[in-house]
Scaffold this motif. Structure first.
Motif, PDB file in Angstrom:
ATOM      1  N   ARG A  84       0.831  -1.206   0.000  1.00 49.76           N
ATOM      2  CA  ARG A  84       0.000   0.000   0.000  1.00 49.76           C
ATOM      3  C   ARG A  84       0.866   1.257   0.000  1.00 49.76           C
ATOM      4  O   ARG A  84       0.619   2.193  -0.775  1.00 49.76           O
ATOM      5  N   ASP A  85       1.875   1.281   0.849  1.00 47.00           N
ATOM      6  CA  ASP A  85       2.740   2.457   0.923  1.00 47.00           C
ATOM      7  C   ASP A  85       3.502   2.658  -0.374  1.00 47.00           C
ATOM      8  O   ASP A  85       3.680   3.798  -0.841  1.00 47.00           O
ATOM      9  N   ARG A  86       3.959   1.574  -0.975  1.00 45.17           N
ATOM     10  CA  ARG A  86       4.716   1.707  -2.220  1.00 45.17           C
ATOM     11  C   ARG A  86       3.811   2.171  -3.366  1.00 45.17           C
ATOM     12  O   ARG A  86       4.219   2.973  -4.203  1.00 45.17           O
ATOM     13  N   LEU A  87       2.570   1.655  -3.413  1.00 47.63           N
ATOM     14  CA  LEU A  87       1.644   2.119  -4.432  1.00 47.63           C
ATOM     15  C   LEU A  87       1.278   3.586  -4.229  1.00 47.63           C
ATOM     16  O   LEU A  87       1.186   4.358  -5.191  1.00 47.63           O
ATOM     17  N   THR A  88       1.085   3.975  -2.975  1.00 45.45           N
ATOM     18  CA  THR A  88       0.773   5.368  -2.675  1.00 45.45           C
ATOM     19  C   THR A  88       1.904   6.282  -3.124  1.00 45.45           C
ATOM     20  O   THR A  88       1.667   7.335  -3.737  1.00 45.45           O
ATOM     21  N   ALA A  89       3.133   5.883  -2.862  1.00 41.17           N
ATOM     22  CA  ALA A  89       4.288   6.680  -3.275  1.00 41.17           C
ATOM     23  C   ALA A  89       4.402   6.733  -4.795  1.00 41.17           C
ATOM     24  O   ALA A  89       4.718   7.793  -5.375  1.00 41.17           O
ATOM     25  N   LEU A  90       4.150   5.595  -5.454  1.00 46.48           N
ATOM     26  CA  LEU A  90       4.205   5.546  -6.911  1.00 46.48           C
ATOM     27  C   LEU A  90       3.193   6.501  -7.528  1.00 46.48           C
ATOM     28  O   LEU A  90       3.514   7.263  -8.462  1.00 46.48           O
ATOM     29  N   ILE A  91       1.967   6.476  -7.010  1.00 44.72           N
ATOM     30  CA  ILE A  91       0.909   7.336  -7.544  1.00 44.72           C
ATOM     31  C   ILE A  91       1.188   8.799  -7.232  1.00 44.72           C
ATOM     32  O   ILE A  91       0.973   9.688  -8.077  1.00 44.72           O
ATOM     33  N   ALA A  92       1.670   9.083  -6.033  1.00 47.82           N
ATOM     34  CA  ALA A  92       1.989  10.463  -5.667  1.00 47.82           C
ATOM     35  C   ALA A  92       3.058  11.051  -6.581  1.00 47.82           C
ATOM     36  O   ALA A  92       3.026  12.236  -6.928  1.00 47.82           O
ATOM     37  N   ALA A  93       3.981  10.207  -7.018  1.00 49.57           N
ATOM     38  CA  ALA A  93       5.082  10.686  -7.852  1.00 49.57           C
ATOM     39  C   ALA A  93       4.719  10.754  -9.326  1.00 49.57           C
ATOM     40  O   ALA A  93       5.132  11.682 -10.035  1.00 49.57           O
ATOM     41  N   GLY A  94       3.927   9.780  -9.796  1.00 52.52           N
ATOM     42  CA  GLY A  94       3.691   9.693 -11.235  1.00 52.52           C
ATOM     43  C   GLY A  94       2.257   9.810 -11.680  1.00 52.52           C
ATOM     44  O   GLY A  94       1.982   9.752 -12.879  1.00 52.52           O
ATOM     45  N   GLY A  95       1.329   9.923 -10.762  1.00 53.97           N
ATOM     46  CA  GLY A  95      -0.068  10.031 -11.128  1.00 53.97           C
ATOM     47  C   GLY A  95      -0.791   8.707 -11.046  1.00 53.97           C
ATOM     48  O   GLY A  95      -0.185   7.656 -10.780  1.00 53.97           O
ATOM     49  N   PRO A  96      -2.112   8.715 -11.268  1.00 55.20           N
ATOM     50  CA  PRO A  96      -2.923   7.498 -11.145  1.00 55.20           C
ATOM     51  C   PRO A  96      -2.454   6.381 -12.063  1.00 55.20           C
ATOM     52  O   PRO A  96      -1.837   6.618 -13.102  1.00 55.20           O
ATOM     53  N   ILE A  97      -2.775   5.147 -11.653  1.00 54.76           N
ATOM     54  CA  ILE A  97      -2.442   3.964 -12.442  1.00 54.76           C
ATOM     55  C   ILE A  97      -3.735   3.284 -12.887  1.00 54.76           C
ATOM     56  O   ILE A  97      -4.799   3.481 -12.289  1.00 54.76           O
ATOM     57  N   SER A  98      -3.650   2.478 -13.932  1.00 57.13           N
ATOM     58  CA  SER A  98      -4.843   1.785 -14.427  1.00 57.13           C
ATOM     59  C   SER A  98      -5.248   0.671 -13.469  1.00 57.13           C
ATOM     60  O   SER A  98      -4.452   0.204 -12.640  1.00 57.13           O
ATOM     61  N   VAL A  99      -6.479   0.225 -13.590  1.00 56.47           N
ATOM     62  CA  VAL A  99      -6.940  -0.907 -12.800  1.00 56.47           C
ATOM     63  C   VAL A  99      -6.108  -2.143 -13.118  1.00 56.47           C
ATOM     64  O   VAL A  99      -5.794  -2.944 -12.231  1.00 56.47           O
ATOM     65  N   ALA A 100      -5.702  -2.285 -14.385  1.00 54.24           N
ATOM     66  CA  ALA A 100      -4.866  -3.426 -14.765  1.00 54.24           C
ATOM     67  C   ALA A 100      -3.519  -3.379 -14.050  1.00 54.24           C
ATOM     68  O   ALA A 100      -3.019  -4.406 -13.561  1.00 54.24           O
ATOM     69  N   GLN A 101      -2.906  -2.218 -13.975  1.00 55.22           N
ATOM     70  CA  GLN A 101      -1.633  -2.090 -13.254  1.00 55.22           C
ATOM     71  C   GLN A 101      -1.814  -2.379 -11.772  1.00 55.22           C
ATOM     72  O   GLN A 101      -0.965  -3.021 -11.140  1.00 55.22           O
ATOM     73  N   TYR A 102      -2.915  -1.924 -11.220  1.00 56.05           N
ATOM     74  CA  TYR A 102      -3.191  -2.161  -9.805  1.00 56.05           C
ATOM     75  C   TYR A 102      -3.376  -3.653  -9.542  1.00 56.05           C
ATOM     76  O   TYR A 102      -2.813  -4.203  -8.582  1.00 56.05           O
ATOM     77  N   MET A 103      -4.151  -4.330 -10.392  1.00 54.47           N
ATOM     78  CA  MET A 103      -4.344  -5.769 -10.234  1.00 54.47           C
ATOM     79  C   MET A 103      -3.015  -6.517 -10.289  1.00 54.47           C
ATOM     80  O   MET A 103      -2.756  -7.417  -9.482  1.00 54.47           O
TER      81      MET A 103
END
Length: 357
Positions: free
Chosen positions: A4-23
């Motif tokens: 969760r923390d790594r995804l939050t940092a990734l999104i904060a730095a580069g913007g939203p990700i697709s549902v496919a990337q999240y899955m």
């Protein structure tokens, strides 16, 4: 740092990700992904599959494989493959059944396609030296016909989601809300013109990974011969709907809840898989799980089990209902056959195949 923390940092730095990337991250992150680290299958886990419900399911898949081999002319060399084999129950039942098909196991080179280290360990405990492993289908030697089975694999392949708004299509993405928590949102998409017309609010799911698997299997079968059996819950016709779900202890939970702690799935897009396979020179047909198992003789098999163990008649009856009942798995689950153009696999004879979308 948690997923969760790594995804939050990734999104904060580069913007939203697709549902496919999240899955993909939730299921396959090497450090915290669900299948990479903590898959929990079975009554005491997060979900249960048909082979775990009853031995009848795997036995009939074994009967199907034996009959398919005979229709293929009983080739001396054969690749028997399962993709996404779970804890090995299905292949165990298949191999036990195939002992009654003279010559099959002598001809068969048995492979499991599995990327999860914990699941590979479970498969090894159950199946021992009877099988070999590969991380991808491409790693399995070609040059021989195949009989391939994949039960509940397509639903684990990532999909993008698009939402029709009042002004056009937008992509549903995973971003951050005002408090920095994971949240769904919408983003402009350049592919909107390629999507079907729909009323505002409709959701359209598109899985490049599912279509790519259909194409890969179609090309392999067209080149080497054989058949693949893909069994999953999903749609028989193109359509709309948000099917993303997360399962934890057999209950649906928020897909954004603790990434990597729950199984994430979407419905199989059988029309797209079949169209991709056909484009590679393969044939395709589709049945409901009810129809497939009925055609393969599940009623007679259930009666035989009851005769052998009358005290288990109630249990066997409940298992049968779970597998073929219209309100259970029978109608929601489909069985897709991809096969060489020169023959038709068992149970799929005399069918009008699904037309291309």
């Amino acid at each position: 740092m948690s997923l969760r923390d790594r995804l939050t940092a990734l999104i904060a730095a580069g913007g939203p990700i697709s549902v496919a990337q999240y899955m993909t991250a939730c299921l396959h992150d090497p450090n915290d992904g669900y299948y990479a680290t903590r898959p929990a299958i079975g009554e005491d886990g997060d979900f249960i599959t048909a082979p775990m419900i009853s031995q009848m399911f795997g036995e009939l898949i074994g009967v199907w494989a034996a009959a398919a081999w005979e229709l293929m002319g009983q080739p001396d060399t054969l690749r028997l493959i399962e993709m996404g084999p779970g804890d090995g129950t299905l292949m165990d039942d298949i191999l036990r059944t195939l002992r009654h098909a003279p010559g099959f196991l002598e001809a068969a080179d048995v492979w499991l396609v599995e990327t999860s280290p914990p699941l590979r360990a479970l498969q090894a405990d159950r199946l021992g030296e009877r099988v070999r492993w590969a991380a991808t289908l491409a790693e399995i030697p070609d040059g021989a016909p195949l009989i391939l089975v994949a039960n509940e694999l397509l639903d684990c392949l990532p999909a993008r989601q698009f939402v029709r708004t009042a002004i056009g299509w937008a992509e549903q993405v995973v971003g951050l809300d005002g408090e920095g928590e994971l949240a769904f949102g919408l983003a402009a998409t350049p592919v909107g013109a390629l999507l079907p017309d729909a009323a505002p609010g409709q959701v359209f799911e598109q899985s490049a990974a599912q279509a790519a698997l259909g194409a890969e299997l179609g090309a392999r079968i067209a080149a080497d011969g054989g058949a693949a059996l893909l069994i999953d819950y999903g749609r028989a016709e193109p359509g709309f709907g948000d099917t993303l779900q997360a399962l934890r202890r057999h209950e649906k939970v928020d897909p954004l809840w603790n990434p990597g702690e729950a199984d994430l799935t979407v419905h199989a897009d059988f029309p797209a898989v079949m169209a991709a396979a056909r484009a590679e020179g393969c044939e395709a047909a589709l049945l409901t799980q009810t129809d497939f198992l009925a055609r393969m003789g599940i009623g007679a098999r259930a009666e035989a089990l009851v005769r052998a163990a009358p005290r288990r008649s109630g249990t066997i009856g409940r298992q049968l209902t779970r597998l073929i009942g219209a309100d259970e798995m029978g109608e929601l689950f489909k069985v897709c056959a991809l096969h060489s153009p020169d023959w038709t696999p068992p149970a799929f004879e005399n069918l009008s195949v699904l037309e291309d979308a």
